[in-house]
Design a protein around this motif. Structure first.
Motif, PDB file in Angstrom:
ATOM      1  N   GLY A 258      84.370   2.841   2.228  1.00  0.00           N
ATOM      2  CA  GLY A 258      83.877   1.716   3.026  1.00  0.00           C
ATOM      3  C   GLY A 258      82.417   1.973   3.356  1.00  0.00           C
ATOM      4  O   GLY A 258      82.107   2.672   4.321  1.00  0.00           O
TER       5      GLY A 258
ATOM      6  N   TYR B 114      87.353   1.611   6.122  1.00  0.00           N
ATOM      7  CA  TYR B 114      87.632   0.322   5.450  1.00  0.00           C
ATOM      8  C   TYR B 114      88.854  -0.305   6.101  1.00  0.00           C
ATOM      9  O   TYR B 114      88.911  -0.307   7.335  1.00  0.00           O
TER      10      TYR B 114
ATOM     11  N   SER C 206      76.176   4.792   7.275  1.00  0.00           N
ATOM     12  CA  SER C 206      76.802   6.116   7.446  1.00  0.00           C
ATOM     13  C   SER C 206      76.600   7.022   6.224  1.00  0.00           C
ATOM     14  O   SER C 206      76.452   8.236   6.402  1.00  0.00           O
TER      15      SER C 206
ATOM     16  N   GLU D 210      82.610   1.154  -2.207  1.00  0.00           N
ATOM     17  CA  GLU D 210      82.482  -0.162  -1.583  1.00  0.00           C
ATOM     18  C   GLU D 210      83.042  -1.206  -2.546  1.00  0.00           C
ATOM     19  O   GLU D 210      82.721  -1.190  -3.722  1.00  0.00           O
TER      20      GLU D 210
ATOM     21  N   MET E 175      77.191  -5.841  -1.822  1.00  0.00           N
ATOM     22  CA  MET E 175      77.047  -4.865  -0.739  1.00  0.00           C
ATOM     23  C   MET E 175      76.748  -3.482  -1.321  1.00  0.00           C
ATOM     24  O   MET E 175      75.885  -2.752  -0.818  1.00  0.00           O
TER      25      MET E 175
ATOM     26  N   GLU F  31      82.675  -4.610  -2.436  1.00  0.00           N
ATOM     27  CA  GLU F  31      81.845  -5.796  -2.696  1.00  0.00           C
ATOM     28  C   GLU F  31      80.637  -5.404  -3.543  1.00  0.00           C
ATOM     29  O   GLU F  31      79.838  -4.565  -3.125  1.00  0.00           O
TER      30      GLU F  31
ATOM     31  N   GLN G 148      84.811   0.274  -6.524  1.00  0.00           N
ATOM     32  CA  GLN G 148      86.214   0.318  -6.957  1.00  0.00           C
ATOM     33  C   GLN G 148      87.107   0.428  -5.739  1.00  0.00           C
ATOM     34  O   GLN G 148      86.626   0.633  -4.615  1.00  0.00           O
TER      35      GLN G 148
ATOM     36  N   PRO H 251      89.411   2.439  -3.213  1.00  0.00           N
ATOM     37  CA  PRO H 251      89.391   3.855  -2.824  1.00  0.00           C
ATOM     38  C   PRO H 251      90.426   4.716  -3.565  1.00  0.00           C
ATOM     39  O   PRO H 251      90.097   5.814  -4.012  1.00  0.00           O
TER      40      PRO H 251
ATOM     41  N   LEU I 230      84.948  10.217   5.133  1.00  0.00           N
ATOM     42  CA  LEU I 230      84.878   9.181   6.167  1.00  0.00           C
ATOM     43  C   LEU I 230      85.691   7.988   5.679  1.00  0.00           C
ATOM     44  O   LEU I 230      85.416   7.442   4.609  1.00  0.00           O
TER      45      LEU I 230
ATOM     46  N   GLN J 284      95.265   0.392   5.004  1.00  0.00           N
ATOM     47  CA  GLN J 284      95.326   1.081   3.705  1.00  0.00           C
ATOM     48  C   GLN J 284      95.024   2.580   3.838  1.00  0.00           C
ATOM     49  O   GLN J 284      94.940   3.293   2.844  1.00  0.00           O
TER      50      GLN J 284
ATOM     51  N   HIS K 117      86.624  -4.666   9.291  1.00  0.00           N
ATOM     52  CA  HIS K 117      87.183  -4.303   7.994  1.00  0.00           C
ATOM     53  C   HIS K 117      86.587  -5.115   6.867  1.00  0.00           C
ATOM     54  O   HIS K 117      86.781  -4.807   5.714  1.00  0.00           O
TER      55      HIS K 117
ATOM     56  N   GLN L 126      79.580  -0.458   3.074  1.00  0.00           N
ATOM     57  CA  GLN L 126      78.821  -1.601   3.570  1.00  0.00           C
ATOM     58  C   GLN L 126      77.341  -1.463   3.245  1.00  0.00           C
ATOM     59  O   GLN L 126      76.982  -1.267   2.104  1.00  0.00           O
TER      60      GLN L 126
HETATM   61  C1  LIG Z   1      83.047  -1.224   8.608  1.00  0.00           C
HETATM   62  S1  LIG Z   1      82.379  -1.410   7.039  1.00  0.00           S
HETATM   63  C2  LIG Z   1      81.799   0.193   6.605  1.00  0.00           C
HETATM   64  C3  LIG Z   1      80.582   0.610   7.379  1.00  0.00           C
HETATM   65  C4  LIG Z   1      79.942   1.884   6.877  1.00  0.00           C
HETATM   66  N1  LIG Z   1      80.851   3.005   6.838  1.00  0.00           N
HETATM   67  C5  LIG Z   1      78.764   2.234   7.784  1.00  0.00           C
HETATM   68  O1  LIG Z   1      78.959   2.925   8.777  1.00  0.00           O
HETATM   69  O2  LIG Z   1      77.678   1.776   7.489  1.00  0.00           O
HETATM   70  C6  LIG Z   1      83.759  -1.643   6.021  1.00  0.00           C
HETATM   71  C7  LIG Z   1      83.407  -1.851   4.545  1.00  0.00           C
HETATM   72  O3  LIG Z   1      84.556  -1.536   3.795  1.00  0.00           O
HETATM   73  C8  LIG Z   1      84.602  -2.383   2.675  1.00  0.00           C
HETATM   74  N2  LIG Z   1      85.987  -2.418   2.237  1.00  0.00           N
HETATM   75  C9  LIG Z   1      87.029  -2.993   2.848  1.00  0.00           C
HETATM   76  N3  LIG Z   1      88.148  -2.795   2.137  1.00  0.00           N
HETATM   77  C10 LIG Z   1      87.805  -2.061   1.058  1.00  0.00           C
HETATM   78  C11 LIG Z   1      88.515  -1.542  -0.039  1.00  0.00           C
HETATM   79  N4  LIG Z   1      89.805  -1.745  -0.180  1.00  0.00           N
HETATM   80  N5  LIG Z   1      87.837  -0.836  -0.957  1.00  0.00           N
HETATM   81  C12 LIG Z   1      86.512  -0.586  -0.813  1.00  0.00           C
HETATM   82  N6  LIG Z   1      85.770  -1.075   0.213  1.00  0.00           N
HETATM   83  C13 LIG Z   1      86.416  -1.800   1.128  1.00  0.00           C
HETATM   84  C14 LIG Z   1      84.090  -3.725   3.182  1.00  0.00           C
HETATM   85  O4  LIG Z   1      83.589  -4.514   2.125  1.00  0.00           O
HETATM   86  C15 LIG Z   1      83.027  -3.283   4.165  1.00  0.00           C
HETATM   87  O5  LIG Z   1      81.764  -3.283   3.554  1.00  0.00           O
END
Ligand SMILES: C[S@@+](CC[C@H](N)C(=O)[O-])C[C@H]1O[C@@H](n2cnc3c(N)ncnc32)[C@H](O)[C@@H]1O
Length: 263
Positions: free
Chosen positions: A116, A193, A122, A140, A145, A142, A168, A170, A190, A197, A46, A118
Motif C-alpha cells: 500500500g 492497504y 512512507s 501499489e 498512483m 493503482e 500487483q 500484495p 509495512l 486482506q 484503504h 499511495q
Molecule cells: C493508506 S494508502 C497507503 C499510504 C502509504 N503507505 C503512505 O503512508 O504514504 C493505501 C493504498 O493502498 C492501495 N491498495 C489498496 N488495496 C490494495 C491492494 N489490494 N493491493 C495493492 N495496493 C492496494 C490503495 O490504492 C492506496 O493507494
C-alpha cells in the motif's frame, strides 16, 4: 355517518404530505446514507485518492521541494497536506512517523516491503532507514498512483537500485519475492492497504519462508472494524507477538514457532 373533509382538515392533510415528502423522507435518506458511508463502507484510508488531488500533490512536491533531499520532499508532502484535508487524512501524523521510524531502525533493515504505497510518503521515510545497499519493495495496485509514487521516490534522491515499485496484488508479490527478486529474508514490512486482506497477506508472508525471528511488521488501521479478523488472528498465532502500538499502527514481531524448527 358520512365523513366529509372540512377546509381545515384538507389544509392539514396537504401540510402533512409536504412534511413527509419534503422533510422526513430526505432526512431518513440522509441518515441511511450516513450509516452506510461511515459504518458499512470501508474507510477512505484503504482506497486511493482522486487523480486530480494526486496530481495536484505531485505538482506541489515537484515545484516546492529541493530534489535529492528526502526530508525536503517529505516536508513538501506535509505542507500540501495542510492545504488538502484528504491528503492530511492519509499521511502519518508526527507521532506515527516517529513510531514508524523507530520501529524500522530497531531491526536494522536491509530489505523492506511496503504493501500500500499511495503517493510514496512512507516508502521515502523507510528508504531513509535503509543502508545504501538496502532494498525496498513498494506495492501499489493503482497504475497512476504507482507511477506518481515512483517519481516522488526518485525526486527524493533514491535510485532504482534501492527500490522497486510493483503494481500487483500484495500476495502475488510476496509469492515471487524469493524466486524473482532473490530476497532471502525480509527485515521490515509495512501493511497499509485493505485491512480485511491483512490475514491473507500475513499467511503468504509466513509461507514464503523469508521471515525470520525478529522480522517486524507494522500494520496500519488496527482500530478499523475490518481489522478485527487480523487482530484476532495475531492474538491467537504462535508465530507472531504484538510488541507495541501507536494510534492506528500495530507493531508485530515474527517469532519462528517450534514446529518450524523441528520440521
Ligand atoms: C493508506 S494508502 C497507503 C499510504 C502509504 N503507505 C503512505 O503512508 O504514504 C493505501 C493504498 O493502498 C492501495 N491498495 C489498496 N488495496 C490494495 C491492494 N489490494 N493491493 C495493492 N495496493 C492496494 C490503495 O490504492 C492506496 O493507494
Amino acid at each position: 355517518m358520512e365523513h366529509t373533509f372540512t377546509g381545515c382538515q384538507a389544509f392539514m392533510a396537504s401540510h402533512y404530505s409536504v412534511l413527509v415528502t419534503g422533510v422526513l423522507v430526505p432526512l431518513a435518506a440522509g441518515a441511511a446514507w450516513a450509516l452506510y458511508r461511515y459504518h458499512f463502507q470501508p474507510s477512505d484510508t484503504h482506497r486511493s485518492v482522486d487523480v486530480k488531488i494526486q496530481q495536484a500533490l505531485r505538482r506541489y512536491v515537484l515545484i516546492e521541494s529541493t530534489h535529492g533531499k528526502p526530508d525536503c520532499v517529505l516536508q513538501a508532502f506535509k505542507e500540501y497536506a495542510n492545504k488538502d484535508r484528504v491528503i492530511k487524512g492519509l499521511l502519518f501524523t508526527v507521532e506515527q512517523d516517529i513510531f514508524l521510524e523507530e520501529a524500522a531502525k530497531q531491526c536494522y533493515p536491509k530489505t523492506t516491503l511496503v504493501l500500500g504505497t499511495q503517493c510514496g510518503y512512507s516508502p521515502i521515510r523507510l528508504l531513509q532507514c535503509l543502508p545504501s545497499d538496502g532494498m525496498l519493495y513498494a506495492v501499489e495496485r493503482e497504475d497512476s498512483m504507482a507511477e506518481s509514487a515512483e517519481e516522488m521516490i526518485l525526486v527524493a534522491g533514491f535510485k532504482h537500485n534501492q527500490f522497486k515499485l510493483l503494481c500487483q496484488h500484495p500476495v502475488d508479490v510476496i509469492h515471487v519475492l524469493k524466486s524473482q527478486f532473490g530476497v532471502k529474508k525480509l527485515d521490515f514490512v509495512l501493511m497499509d492497504y485493505e485491512c480485511d486482506q491483512y490475514v491473507e497477506g500475513l499467511l503468504a508472508l509466513t509461507e514464503s519462508g523469508i521471515l525470520y525471528s525478529g522480522t517486524l511488521i507494522l500494520a496500519n488501521n488496527r482500530n478499523h472494524p475490518t481489522s478485527k479478523n487480523f487482530i484476532q488472528y495475531i492474538e491467537g498465532a504462535e508465530d507472531y507477538r504484538i510488541v507495541d502500538a501507536c494510534k492506528g499502527l500495530l507493531k508485530v514481531e515474527y517469532v519462528q514457532s517450534k514446529s518450524l524448527w523441528s520440521s
